[in-house]
Design an enzyme around this catalytic site. Structure first.
Site, PDB file in Angstrom:
ATOM      1  N   CYS A   4      -7.227   4.230  -6.371  1.00  0.00           N
ATOM      2  CA  CYS A   4      -6.078   4.916  -6.976  1.00  0.00           C
ATOM      3  C   CYS A   4      -6.304   6.347  -7.426  1.00  0.00           C
ATOM      4  CB  CYS A   4      -5.593   4.101  -8.170  1.00  0.00           C
ATOM      5  SG  CYS A   4      -4.956   2.498  -7.686  1.00  0.00           S
ATOM      6  N   ASN A  28       0.841  -1.205   0.000  1.00  0.00           N
ATOM      7  CA  ASN A  28       0.000   0.000   0.000  1.00  0.00           C
ATOM      8  C   ASN A  28       0.871   1.248   0.000  1.00  0.00           C
ATOM      9  OD1 ASN A  28      -0.430  -2.114   2.017  1.00  0.00           O
ATOM     10  ND2 ASN A  28      -2.520  -1.376   2.072  1.00  0.00           N
TER      11      ASN A  28
HETATM   12  P1  NAI Z   1      -3.747  -3.784  -1.230  1.00  0.00           P
HETATM   13  O1  NAI Z   1      -4.019  -3.027   0.005  1.00  0.00           O
HETATM   14  O2  NAI Z   1      -4.810  -4.655  -1.808  1.00  0.00           O
HETATM   15  O3  NAI Z   1      -2.468  -4.729  -1.004  1.00  0.00           O
HETATM   16  C1  NAI Z   1      -1.285  -4.320  -0.392  1.00  0.00           C
HETATM   17  C2  NAI Z   1      -0.801  -5.465   0.502  1.00  0.00           C
HETATM   18  O4  NAI Z   1       0.509  -5.153   0.971  1.00  0.00           O
HETATM   19  C3  NAI Z   1      -1.653  -5.700   1.751  1.00  0.00           C
HETATM   20  O5  NAI Z   1      -2.159  -7.022   1.735  1.00  0.00           O
HETATM   21  C4  NAI Z   1      -0.677  -5.462   2.920  1.00  0.00           C
HETATM   22  O6  NAI Z   1      -0.921  -6.333   4.009  1.00  0.00           O
HETATM   23  C5  NAI Z   1       0.658  -5.728   2.259  1.00  0.00           C
HETATM   24  N1  NAI Z   1       1.803  -5.106   2.927  1.00  0.00           N
HETATM   25  C6  NAI Z   1       1.941  -3.826   3.353  1.00  0.00           C
HETATM   26  N2  NAI Z   1       3.157  -3.639   3.876  1.00  0.00           N
HETATM   27  C7  NAI Z   1       3.813  -4.812   3.789  1.00  0.00           C
HETATM   28  C8  NAI Z   1       5.131  -5.248   4.160  1.00  0.00           C
HETATM   29  N3  NAI Z   1       6.005  -4.406   4.709  1.00  0.00           N
HETATM   30  N4  NAI Z   1       5.458  -6.543   3.935  1.00  0.00           N
HETATM   31  C9  NAI Z   1       4.563  -7.399   3.380  1.00  0.00           C
HETATM   32  N5  NAI Z   1       3.320  -7.045   2.997  1.00  0.00           N
HETATM   33  C10 NAI Z   1       2.951  -5.760   3.199  1.00  0.00           C
HETATM   34  O7  NAI Z   1      -3.237  -2.729  -2.304  1.00  0.00           O
HETATM   35  P2  NAI Z   1      -3.304  -2.844  -3.904  1.00  0.00           P
HETATM   36  O8  NAI Z   1      -4.629  -2.382  -4.407  1.00  0.00           O
HETATM   37  O9  NAI Z   1      -2.791  -4.166  -4.340  1.00  0.00           O
HETATM   38  O10 NAI Z   1      -2.275  -1.710  -4.305  1.00  0.00           O
HETATM   39  C11 NAI Z   1      -0.871  -1.875  -4.124  1.00  0.00           C
HETATM   40  C12 NAI Z   1      -0.177  -0.768  -4.896  1.00  0.00           C
HETATM   41  O11 NAI Z   1      -0.488  -0.880  -6.286  1.00  0.00           O
HETATM   42  C13 NAI Z   1      -0.596   0.647  -4.481  1.00  0.00           C
HETATM   43  O12 NAI Z   1       0.535   1.481  -4.573  1.00  0.00           O
HETATM   44  C14 NAI Z   1      -1.605   1.032  -5.545  1.00  0.00           C
HETATM   45  O13 NAI Z   1      -1.630   2.413  -5.740  1.00  0.00           O
HETATM   46  C15 NAI Z   1      -1.041   0.339  -6.771  1.00  0.00           C
HETATM   47  N6  NAI Z   1      -2.025   0.012  -7.803  1.00  0.00           N
HETATM   48  C16 NAI Z   1      -3.266  -0.467  -7.495  1.00  0.00           C
HETATM   49  C17 NAI Z   1      -4.172  -0.788  -8.499  1.00  0.00           C
HETATM   50  C18 NAI Z   1      -5.526  -1.307  -8.167  1.00  0.00           C
HETATM   51  O14 NAI Z   1      -6.356  -1.404  -9.080  1.00  0.00           O
HETATM   52  N7  NAI Z   1      -5.825  -1.661  -6.936  1.00  0.00           N
HETATM   53  C19 NAI Z   1      -3.823  -0.640  -9.922  1.00  0.00           C
HETATM   54  C20 NAI Z   1      -2.491  -0.193 -10.139  1.00  0.00           C
HETATM   55  C21 NAI Z   1      -1.635   0.140  -9.108  1.00  0.00           C
END
Ligand code: NAI
Length: 480
Positions: free
Chosen positions: A272, A87
């Site tokens: 996003c 995140n």
């Molecule tokens: P999400 O919240 O679904 O997943 C992030 C995961 O990272 C969580 O499960 C969390 O527990 C884990 N996490 C956090 N810190 C951690 C650490 N130190 N070690 C291990 N695990 C850790 O977020 P999502 O939607 O997958 O987004 C991730 C990134 O991708 C963000 O920067 C977002 O802006 C970007 N993004 C998201 C899109 C979307 O459609 N959701 C599309 C394109 C980019």
């Protein structure tokens, strides 16, 4: 065998890695996360996110060359390529609060990589980050690396939720940014080779690091801007008697503009768009570009305006009060085919109606009661943190009930608000719904999914965003 590890098993990390595993049987992929419940879900039959086609891909590879684990250190230390997909929320406190990206999770992931690595690694930014993050990460890694060499690449993800698997199978482009040194270019080639298993070479774009980082923010800002542009037009359409669908079609047939992303609605949502634009605004301000910052801020302001304009339409139409009236809310996810509610416009619309003391009965085919209650009680931006770090809120909003059927939600209601464009809302038996509602019965279509004329024939008073107004609504004040 090349080994890939992805830190962060969320909406991006899970699907992207599952597709890499499927398309590259010779690569071993481990997806790791600090959230035990999330990893357990990835290893079960009930995956933690709903995404069409995802189940099938995961089932084909899980246990063969795709693994989900909480053992972050083990898998990072064994990997050749480490993706970071954690995140990157908007900061809520301190310098840049309300705008800047909070890189706490990114930094802690980078520190783990530095701590446990025993061999050279390519570290790939998959999360959306502020431009120049790679430089900061590079510093963390090289200052702690005990002689191990790291190459940082930026490989932003462009998938859209709801069509993630299709987008990953057949991307418009894959973007890889790297250092313009021989080592940097070698790393770019290694990542390119992974994607080349299924993505045609001419769709794999390579740039410098800063261009890749900024392109992701720019792409999201442009997409959101199209929605705010058509939504701004929708207000003018209502004021003038023009029809926003006709205007959008006429505009979109211009090949320089194109037809996509021109649907007027109650507003954009998702994790996003707002976050990335706020981040862009902050970067502009930090670089002494206040006019550019103001320009992009306006995209968010129009989105907020559109949501409050919708609430005002509802309240104004219903004799200027919804106090103690039952309002059915159909759809809570930020768009169809996903259960994701992050920044969904439904949150602001529901809060607006609750502010006017309405009683809400909410139905969404993919969103649970627990999630809806959390969303309606959580502070702005708190949602974008790992689950176990989110504030636990024992309070529930009493005026809200969540039901598992559109007919139950609408029974005895005074009005229906359609807030997500789920296909099933197009084919509901609206006669049956009308018969069971209070009269006059209102439908406020925030996604333009119903046939307003048919509904008017049944007897409904209908508001469709950006369409010529029902005579009932014409004299009602509606400006936010
Ligand atoms: P999400 O919240 O679904 O997943 C992030 C995961 O990272 C969580 O499960 C969390 O527990 C884990 N996490 C956090 N810190 C951690 C650490 N130190 N070690 C291990 N695990 C850790 O977020 P999502 O939607 O997958 O987004 C991730 C990134 O991708 C963000 O920067 C977002 O802006 C970007 N993004 C998201 C899109 C979307 O459609 N959701 C599309 C394109 C980019």
């Amino acid at each position: 065998m090349v080994k890939i590890c992805c830190i962060g098993a969320g909406y991006v990390g899970g699907p992207t890695m599952a597709v890499i595993a499927l398309k590259c049987p010779s690569i071993e992929v481990a997806v790791v996360d600090i959230s035990v419940s999330r990893i357990n879900a990835w290893n079960s039959d009930q995956l933690p996110i709903y995404e069409p086609g995802l189940d099938g891909v995961v089932k084909q590879c899980r246990g063969k060359n795709l693994f989900f684990s909480t053992d972050v250190e083990k898998h990072v230390s064994e990997a050749d390529i480490v993706f970071v997909s954690v995140n990157t929320p908007t900061k809520t406190q301190g310098l840049g609060a309300g705008k800047a990206a909070d890189l706490t999770y990114w930094e802690s992931a980078a520190r783990v990589i530095a701590d446990v690595s025993k061999s050279d690694k390519i570290v790939v930014e998959k999360s959306t980050v502020p431009v120049k993050t790679a430089e900061a990460i590079e510093k963390i890694l090289t200052h702690n690396s005990k002689g191990i060499k790291f190459q940082i690449l930026s490989n932003p993800e462009f998938l859209a939720e709801g069509t993630a698997i299709q987008d990953l199978f057949n991307p418009d482009r894959v973007l890889i940014g790297g250092r313009e040194t021989p080592e940097g270019q070698k790393a770019v080639k290694a990542l390119k080779d992974v994607y080349a298993h299924w993505v045609p070479e001419d769709r794999i774009l390579t740039t410098n690091l800063w261009s890749a980082e900024l392109s992701k923010l720019a792409a999201n800002a442009f997409l959101a801007q199209r929605i705010s542009s058509v939504n701004a037009m929708s207000a003018l359409c209502e004021a003038t008697g023009a029809n926003v669908s006709q205007v959008a079609f006429a505009v979109g047939t211009d090949s320089r503009i194109g037809p996509k992303f021109l649907n007027a609605s109650v507003g954009f949502g998702g994790s996003c768009f707002q976050k990335d634009i706020l981040n862009l605004v902050y970067i502009c301000e930090c670089n002494g570009l206040p006019e550019v910052a103001e320009y992009w801020k306006q995209v968010i302001k129009i989105n907020d305006y559109q949501k409050s304009r919708f609430v005002n339409r509802v309240v104004a139409s219903m004799f200027n009060t919804v106090s103690n009236k039952k309002i059915a809310v159909l759809g809570f996810a930020f768009k169809k085919d996903t259960g994701d509610t992050r920044e969904t416009p439904a949150i602001d619309v529901c809060k607006g109606l609750l502010g006017d003391k309405a009683r809400l009965s909410i139905y969404d085919p993919q969103v649970t009661e627990d999630q809806i209650q959390r969303d309606l009680t959580m502070n702005k931006f708190d949602w974008d943190h790992p689950l176990h770090l989110q504030p636990m809120s024992p309070t529930t909003v009493k005026q809200v009930s969540v039901v598992w059927d559109a007919y139950e939600a609408t029974k005895d209601a005074h009005g229906v608000c359609i807030l997500t464009e789920w296909d099933e809302f197009k084919t509901l038996d609206y006669q049956r719904i009308y018969d069971n509602m209070q009269k006059p019965a209102f439908v406020f279509d925030g996604r333009n999914v119903v046939d307003a004329n048919k509904l008017r024939e049944i007897g409904f008073i209908v508001y469709s965003i950006g369409k010529p107004l029902d005579p009932w609504l014409k004299d009602m004040p509606a400006v936010a």
